[in-house]
Motif scaffolding. Structure first.
Motif, PDB file in Angstrom:
ATOM      1  N   ILE A  60      41.552  49.537  44.649  1.00 27.68           N
ATOM      2  CA  ILE A  60      41.465  50.609  43.663  1.00 27.68           C
ATOM      3  C   ILE A  60      42.863  50.858  43.124  1.00 27.68           C
ATOM      4  O   ILE A  60      43.791  51.109  43.892  1.00 27.68           O
ATOM      5  CB  ILE A  60      40.884  51.896  44.282  1.00 27.68           C
ATOM      6  N   ARG A  61      42.980  50.781  41.795  1.00 22.98           N
ATOM      7  CA  ARG A  61      44.286  50.967  41.159  1.00 22.98           C
ATOM      8  C   ARG A  61      44.160  51.949  40.005  1.00 22.98           C
ATOM      9  O   ARG A  61      43.205  51.881  39.228  1.00 22.98           O
ATOM     10  CB  ARG A  61      44.818  49.641  40.641  1.00 22.98           C
ATOM     11  N   LYS A  62      45.127  52.861  39.892  1.00 24.45           N
ATOM     12  CA  LYS A  62      45.178  53.748  38.743  1.00 24.45           C
ATOM     13  C   LYS A  62      45.538  52.899  37.539  1.00 24.45           C
ATOM     14  O   LYS A  62      46.378  52.001  37.624  1.00 24.45           O
ATOM     15  CB  LYS A  62      46.202  54.860  38.967  1.00 24.45           C
ATOM     16  N   TRP A  63      44.902  53.181  36.401  1.00 23.15           N
ATOM     17  CA  TRP A  63      45.019  52.319  35.236  1.00 23.15           C
ATOM     18  C   TRP A  63      45.303  53.159  34.009  1.00 23.15           C
ATOM     19  O   TRP A  63      44.746  54.258  33.854  1.00 23.15           O
ATOM     20  CB  TRP A  63      43.710  51.554  35.084  1.00 23.15           C
ATOM     21  N   ASN A  64      46.157  52.658  33.143  1.00 24.90           N
ATOM     22  CA  ASN A  64      46.502  53.345  31.907  1.00 24.90           C
ATOM     23  C   ASN A  64      45.993  52.533  30.723  1.00 24.90           C
ATOM     24  O   ASN A  64      46.648  51.583  30.291  1.00 24.90           O
ATOM     25  CB  ASN A  64      48.023  53.529  31.809  1.00 24.90           C
ATOM     26  N   PRO A  65      44.831  52.902  30.168  1.00 24.43           N
ATOM     27  CA  PRO A  65      44.294  52.171  29.025  1.00 24.43           C
ATOM     28  C   PRO A  65      45.019  52.581  27.733  1.00 24.43           C
ATOM     29  O   PRO A  65      44.514  53.398  26.957  1.00 24.43           O
ATOM     30  CB  PRO A  65      42.821  52.559  29.019  1.00 24.43           C
ATOM     31  N   VAL A  66      46.177  52.013  27.502  1.00 26.10           N
ATOM     32  CA  VAL A  66      47.015  52.392  26.360  1.00 26.10           C
ATOM     33  C   VAL A  66      46.265  52.220  25.041  1.00 26.10           C
ATOM     34  O   VAL A  66      46.229  53.115  24.201  1.00 26.10           O
ATOM     35  CB  VAL A  66      48.336  51.587  26.362  1.00 26.10           C
ATOM     36  N   LEU A  67      45.670  51.073  24.841  1.00 24.30           N
ATOM     37  CA  LEU A  67      44.827  50.832  23.685  1.00 24.30           C
ATOM     38  C   LEU A  67      43.397  50.770  24.183  1.00 24.30           C
ATOM     39  O   LEU A  67      43.086  50.004  25.094  1.00 24.30           O
ATOM     40  CB  LEU A  67      45.205  49.526  22.992  1.00 24.30           C
ATOM     41  N   ASN A  68      42.520  51.584  23.590  1.00 23.63           N
ATOM     42  CA  ASN A  68      41.161  51.634  24.120  1.00 23.63           C
ATOM     43  C   ASN A  68      40.195  52.180  23.081  1.00 23.63           C
ATOM     44  O   ASN A  68      40.607  52.659  22.034  1.00 23.63           O
ATOM     45  CB  ASN A  68      41.130  52.481  25.395  1.00 23.63           C
ATOM     46  N   ALA A 105      40.694  51.424  38.039  1.00 23.92           N
ATOM     47  CA  ALA A 105      40.017  50.134  38.075  1.00 23.92           C
ATOM     48  C   ALA A 105      39.721  49.812  39.536  1.00 23.92           C
ATOM     49  O   ALA A 105      40.618  49.854  40.376  1.00 23.92           O
ATOM     50  CB  ALA A 105      40.897  49.057  37.455  1.00 23.92           C
ATOM     51  N   ILE A 106      38.465  49.545  39.800  1.00 28.09           N
ATOM     52  CA  ILE A 106      38.039  49.211  41.161  1.00 28.09           C
ATOM     53  C   ILE A 106      37.554  47.767  41.146  1.00 28.09           C
ATOM     54  O   ILE A 106      36.630  47.412  40.403  1.00 28.09           O
ATOM     55  CB  ILE A 106      36.916  50.148  41.652  1.00 28.09           C
ATOM     56  N   PHE A 107      38.199  46.947  41.938  1.00 26.55           N
ATOM     57  CA  PHE A 107      37.845  45.531  42.052  1.00 26.55           C
ATOM     58  C   PHE A 107      37.087  45.325  43.355  1.00 26.55           C
ATOM     59  O   PHE A 107      37.603  45.650  44.429  1.00 26.55           O
ATOM     60  CB  PHE A 107      39.108  44.662  42.051  1.00 26.55           C
ATOM     61  N   TYR A 108      35.868  44.815  43.249  1.00 28.30           N
ATOM     62  CA  TYR A 108      35.067  44.485  44.424  1.00 28.30           C
ATOM     63  C   TYR A 108      35.143  42.977  44.645  1.00 28.30           C
ATOM     64  O   TYR A 108      34.992  42.202  43.702  1.00 28.30           O
ATOM     65  CB  TYR A 108      33.611  44.877  44.224  1.00 28.30           C
ATOM     66  N   ASP A 109      35.325  42.597  45.884  1.00 31.38           N
ATOM     67  CA  ASP A 109      35.344  41.187  46.257  1.00 31.38           C
ATOM     68  C   ASP A 109      34.118  40.908  47.118  1.00 31.38           C
ATOM     69  O   ASP A 109      33.904  41.590  48.130  1.00 31.38           O
ATOM     70  CB  ASP A 109      36.638  40.878  47.021  1.00 31.38           C
ATOM     71  N   TYR A 110      33.320  39.959  46.678  1.00 34.07           N
ATOM     72  CA  TYR A 110      32.174  39.481  47.457  1.00 34.07           C
ATOM     73  C   TYR A 110      31.774  38.113  46.920  1.00 34.07           C
ATOM     74  O   TYR A 110      32.006  37.803  45.751  1.00 34.07           O
ATOM     75  CB  TYR A 110      30.994  40.461  47.404  1.00 34.07           C
ATOM     76  N   PRO A 111      31.190  37.288  47.770  1.00 36.57           N
ATOM     77  CA  PRO A 111      30.781  35.956  47.321  1.00 36.57           C
ATOM     78  C   PRO A 111      29.695  36.041  46.247  1.00 36.57           C
ATOM     79  O   PRO A 111      28.817  36.913  46.306  1.00 36.57           O
ATOM     80  CB  PRO A 111      30.226  35.290  48.578  1.00 36.57           C
ATOM     81  N   ALA A 112      29.751  35.148  45.284  1.00 32.62           N
ATOM     82  CA  ALA A 112      28.774  35.141  44.193  1.00 32.62           C
ATOM     83  C   ALA A 112      27.344  34.980  44.702  1.00 32.62           C
ATOM     84  O   ALA A 112      26.409  35.494  44.101  1.00 32.62           O
ATOM     85  CB  ALA A 112      29.109  34.023  43.206  1.00 32.62           C
ATOM     86  N   ASP A 113      27.173  34.307  45.833  1.00 29.57           N
ATOM     87  CA  ASP A 113      25.836  34.037  46.353  1.00 29.57           C
ATOM     88  C   ASP A 113      25.452  34.933  47.533  1.00 29.57           C
ATOM     89  O   ASP A 113      24.558  34.600  48.307  1.00 29.57           O
ATOM     90  CB  ASP A 113      25.712  32.569  46.747  1.00 29.57           C
TER      91      ASP A 113
END
Length: 96
Positions: free
Chosen positions: A85-93, A5-13
């Motif tokens: 960036i975080r490794k993610w385990n989609p247990v239910l998917n 999971a990659i989280f991007y941070d930026y202003p909405a505008d």
């Protein structure tokens, strides 16, 4: 498979994000064609930012995901306020 999971941070505008969104989406489309991109999109609240989910080989690490995502124009151009960036385990998917 390993998911990230990659989280991007930026202003909405952010005008820089808006101006560079087409090349960012071209980058993501290429990842989709290669079977790497699981999903992506902006958050729809006033906080801005986006979430990208990718899948890499079973032994992939956060460093591997980081190296791949370093090619994203948003990152290369230095227009993100932050990225996690975080490794993610989609247990239910629903992913196949």
């Amino acid at each position: 498979m390993s998911f990230f999971a990659i989280f991007y941070d930026y202003p909405a505008d952010s005008h820089l994000i808006a101006e560079n969104r087409p090349v960012h989406r071209e980058f993501l489309a290429k990842l989709k064609e290669e079977g790497i991109l699981v999903g992506s999109g902006p958050f729809l609240d006033e906080n801005g930012g986006a979430l990208i989910i990718i899948r890499l080989n079973e032994n992939a690490t956060v460093a591997d995901a980081e190296q791949l995502m370093n090619a994203d124009p948003f990152h290369r151009l230095g227009i993100l306020a932050g990225r996690v960036i975080r490794k993610w385990n989609p247990v239910l998917n629903i992913f196949s």
